[in-house]
Design a protein around this motif. Structure first.
Motif, short mmCIF file in Angstrom:
data_model
loop_
_atom_site.label_atom_id
_atom_site.label_comp_id
_atom_site.label_asym_id
_atom_site.label_seq_id
_atom_site.Cartn_x
_atom_site.Cartn_y
_atom_site.Cartn_z
N VAL A 59 10.87 -1.72 5.48
CA VAL A 59 10.25 -0.55 4.47
C VAL A 59 10.60 -0.25 3.38
CG1 VAL A 59 9.25 0.81 6.35
CG2 VAL A 59 11.01 1.61 5.94
N THR A 112 -0.80 8.71 13.52
CA THR A 112 -0.45 8.57 14.62
C THR A 112 -1.17 9.33 15.30
OG1 THR A 112 -0.16 11.18 14.68
CG2 THR A 112 1.71 9.69 13.11
N PHE A 161 8.97 4.73 3.43
CA PHE A 161 8.13 3.74 4.11
C PHE A 161 7.46 2.54 3.64
CE2 PHE A 161 8.23 7.71 7.23
CZ PHE A 161 9.98 7.64 7.72
N PRO A 192 13.66 -0.60 10.38
CA PRO A 192 12.79 0.25 11.43
C PRO A 192 13.68 -0.05 12.44
CG PRO A 192 11.60 -0.68 9.37
CD PRO A 192 12.89 -0.75 9.00
N GLU A 251 -1.75 11.47 17.54
CA GLU A 251 -1.92 13.28 17.39
C GLU A 251 -3.15 13.47 15.86
OE1 GLU A 251 1.07 12.27 17.67
OE2 GLU A 251 1.07 12.83 19.21
N ILE A 272 6.19 1.14 16.87
CA ILE A 272 5.16 2.14 15.46
C ILE A 272 3.65 2.01 15.36
CG2 ILE A 272 4.86 -0.61 14.81
CD1 ILE A 272 5.72 2.16 12.98
N SER A 326 6.08 -0.79 3.20
CA SER A 326 6.13 -1.73 4.09
C SER A 326 5.75 -2.74 2.96
CB SER A 326 4.49 -2.54 5.29
OG SER A 326 5.37 -1.10 6.49
N ILE A 381 2.72 5.58 15.77
CA ILE A 381 2.77 6.43 14.55
C ILE A 381 1.73 5.93 13.26
CG2 ILE A 381 4.96 6.95 13.18
CD1 ILE A 381 6.75 6.86 15.54
N TRP A 382 1.41 4.42 12.49
CA TRP A 382 1.14 4.15 11.51
C TRP A 382 -0.33 3.77 11.60
CZ3 TRP A 382 4.37 -0.90 10.61
CH2 TRP A 382 3.55 -1.77 10.89
N GLU A 383 -0.56 4.20 10.49
CA GLU A 383 -2.30 4.27 10.67
C GLU A 383 -3.33 5.00 10.75
OE1 GLU A 383 -4.60 0.88 9.04
OE2 GLU A 383 -2.83 0.43 8.74
N HIS A 386 -7.33 14.30 17.00
CA HIS A 386 -7.49 15.36 15.86
C HIS A 386 -9.49 15.05 15.39
CE1 HIS A 386 -5.95 18.79 15.21
NE2 HIS A 386 -4.96 17.86 14.96
N PHE A 441 0.82 -1.28 -0.51
CA PHE A 441 -0.29 -0.23 -0.41
C PHE A 441 0.73 1.37 -0.24
CE2 PHE A 441 -2.65 3.26 3.04
CZ PHE A 441 -3.77 2.80 1.57
N ALA A 442 1.34 1.82 -1.16
CA ALA A 442 1.95 3.32 -1.27
C ALA A 442 1.37 4.19 -1.29
CB ALA A 442 2.96 2.78 -2.44
N LEU A 443 1.03 5.40 0.20
CA LEU A 443 0.25 6.34 0.49
C LEU A 443 1.38 7.75 0.21
CD1 LEU A 443 -2.42 8.56 0.34
CD2 LEU A 443 -2.27 7.43 2.33
#
Ligand SMILES: Cc1cc2nc3c(=O)[nH]c(=O)nc-3n(C[C@H](O)[C@H](O)[C@H](O)COP(=O)(O)OP(=O)(O)OC[C@H]3O[C@@H](n4cnc5c(N)ncnc54)[C@H](O)[C@@H]3O)c2cc1C
Length: 377
Positions: A202, A358, A145, A194, A360, A351, A147, A354-356, A364, A112-114
């Motif tokens: 990654v 963060t 990054f 990582p 923060e 991790i 995976s 952070i992934w999927e 939100h 999955f490349a975003l």
């Protein structure tokens, strides 16, 4: 029953490889193939895909229970047991034969490349572009990054294909493309290493005038984020479940250690300073489990909101950080040894915040959902 059989499978077929994988920092192809073959045989590999595409057709509560079991080890090994992104269910009939079906059968791997160097949390700001040329699209840009791109046969790649006028100004039109490895102009290179989860590598992806036919658009042109969102939001619930599984392993090991390690003439679990830690770990873990099961159940009922998924992911991943940290403390110096599972769980856990999205970003989503009705966000 599914959970118990997956648990037994991991104990018998996966744990014996852990020391080798952590020492080597990678999963050897023969280990990967052996685990995947057995997992396919037992129906774990594709259990999460719907029955009508050849998967196991499990409900999301069962999927969460399975994800919880999977969370106990490095993502390098988890990826050998269950694989394939549900985003591929957006394939057309023609795309199915080339992408979805082989993934469900375990014959092909996807990635999955975003994310890009300049666009992480702010995914709308990606700069990889695809311009139309006749019936083709020509992709130029860079991802990082990503995976498992080293092992994957193809990538789901997000690129800007134009602009939309919205009430809040111009917004990029983003489209998802299925891009095969080996396509001219598409190069995959190893990324940085990582600090946890050996075998889950990654990679950097480079697109230089990479030409793909419009038949390789996943979903409709301009709907890339709708397609991704359908998969990303439920994905957060499964990340929460993985976190609960990893925390359960750390807690179980801490209980055994506290019940057997002796200092000052008694087992350390008899000291309140240790036993109260264990009480807090169990309480927080159970709270995270119930939030996660509830989110999975809502997903089955069709009532899961973005905020429900965000709360499960936020709480479970932060709980995991606290539980693995206390597990190290309970184990004392042994908790810091890299050839002992506790230190590995602590490192691998980081991790998840952070992934999927963060922590923060999850906050939100949650705060918007509770403030918006008051017109305060
Ligand atoms: C091991 C690994 C595997 C990955 N696998 C994949 C993959 O397969 N595919 C893929 O596409 N991506 C993948 N990623 C990328 C991952 O999703 C991103 O790292 C993540 O979304 C965060 O983006 P970033 O690293 O650019 O951090 P940034 O977005 O730069 O964030 C840095 C810090 O700023 C904070 N921040 C940013 N914006 C705000 C805001 N508005 N308010 C408050 N705080 C904010 C963040 O929360 C964070 O703390 C992977 C990353 C890693 C490390």
């Amino acid at each position: 029953m599914v959970r118990d059989s997956l648990r037994a499978f991991i104990r018998e077929e996966v744990y014996p490889h852990e020391d080798t994988v952590y020492a080597a920092g990678d999963v050897a192809p023969e280990i990967e193939e052996a685990i995947r073959a057995k997992s396919l045989d037992l129906g774990f590999w594709n259990a999460h895909f719907p029955e009508d595409v050849g998967g196991g057709g499990i409900d999301n509560v069962t999927y969460a229970l399975m994800s919880q079991e999977l969370g106990v080890t490095t993502w390098g090994l988890i990826s050998c047991i269950m694989g394939g992104s549900l985003i591929l269910c957006a394939c057309t009939e023609d795309q199915r034969a080339v992408y979805l079906d082989p993934v469900v059968r375990g014959e092909k791997l996807d990635c999955f490349a975003l994310t890009e160097p300049g666009a992480g949390s702010d995914a709308m700001s990606i700069r990889t572009r695809a311009r139309r040329d006749g019936d083709d699209w020509v992709i130029t840009g860079q991802k990082h990054f990503i995976s498992n791109a080293d092992r994957a046969d193809f990538a789901v790649v997000f690129a800007v294909t134009g602009e939309n006028e919205t009430p809040r100004g111009k917004r990029s039109r983003i489209t998802a493309f299925l891009v095969d490895k080996g396509t001219k102009g598409f190069v995959v290179e190893p990324g940085s290493n990582p600090i946890g989860n050996p075998g889950h590598n990654v990679n950097n992806l480079y697109f230089d005038e990479c030409r793909v036919p419009s038949s390789q658009i996943l979903g409709e042109e301009g709907t890339g984020f709708d397609v991704a969102g359908e998969w990303l939001v439920p994905g957060r619930v499964m990340v929460a479940a993985n976190c609960c599984g990893k925390a359960r392993r750390a807690l179980d090991m801490s209980l055994e250690w506290a019940a057997s390690r002796k200092q000052f003439g008694q087992t350390i679990g008899r000291f309140q300073g240790v036993s109260f830690k264990l009480a807090d770990m169990e309480t927080e873990l159970q709270a995270a489990e119930w939030l996660t099961y509830d989110a999975a159940w809502r997903l089955d009922q069709g009532t899961l909101s973005d905020a429900d998924a965000a709360m499960a992911k936020l709480y479970a991943s932060e709980m995991l950080g606290r539980v693995t940290d206390e597990a190290v403390q309970v184990h004392g110096g042994m908790g810091m040894m890299s050839d002992f599972p506790i230190g590995r769980l602590w490192r691998d856990a980081r991790i998840e915040r952070i992934w999927e999205g963060t922590s923060e970003v999850q906050r939100h989503i949650i705060s918007r959902s509770i403030l918006r009705p008051l017109e305060a966000s």
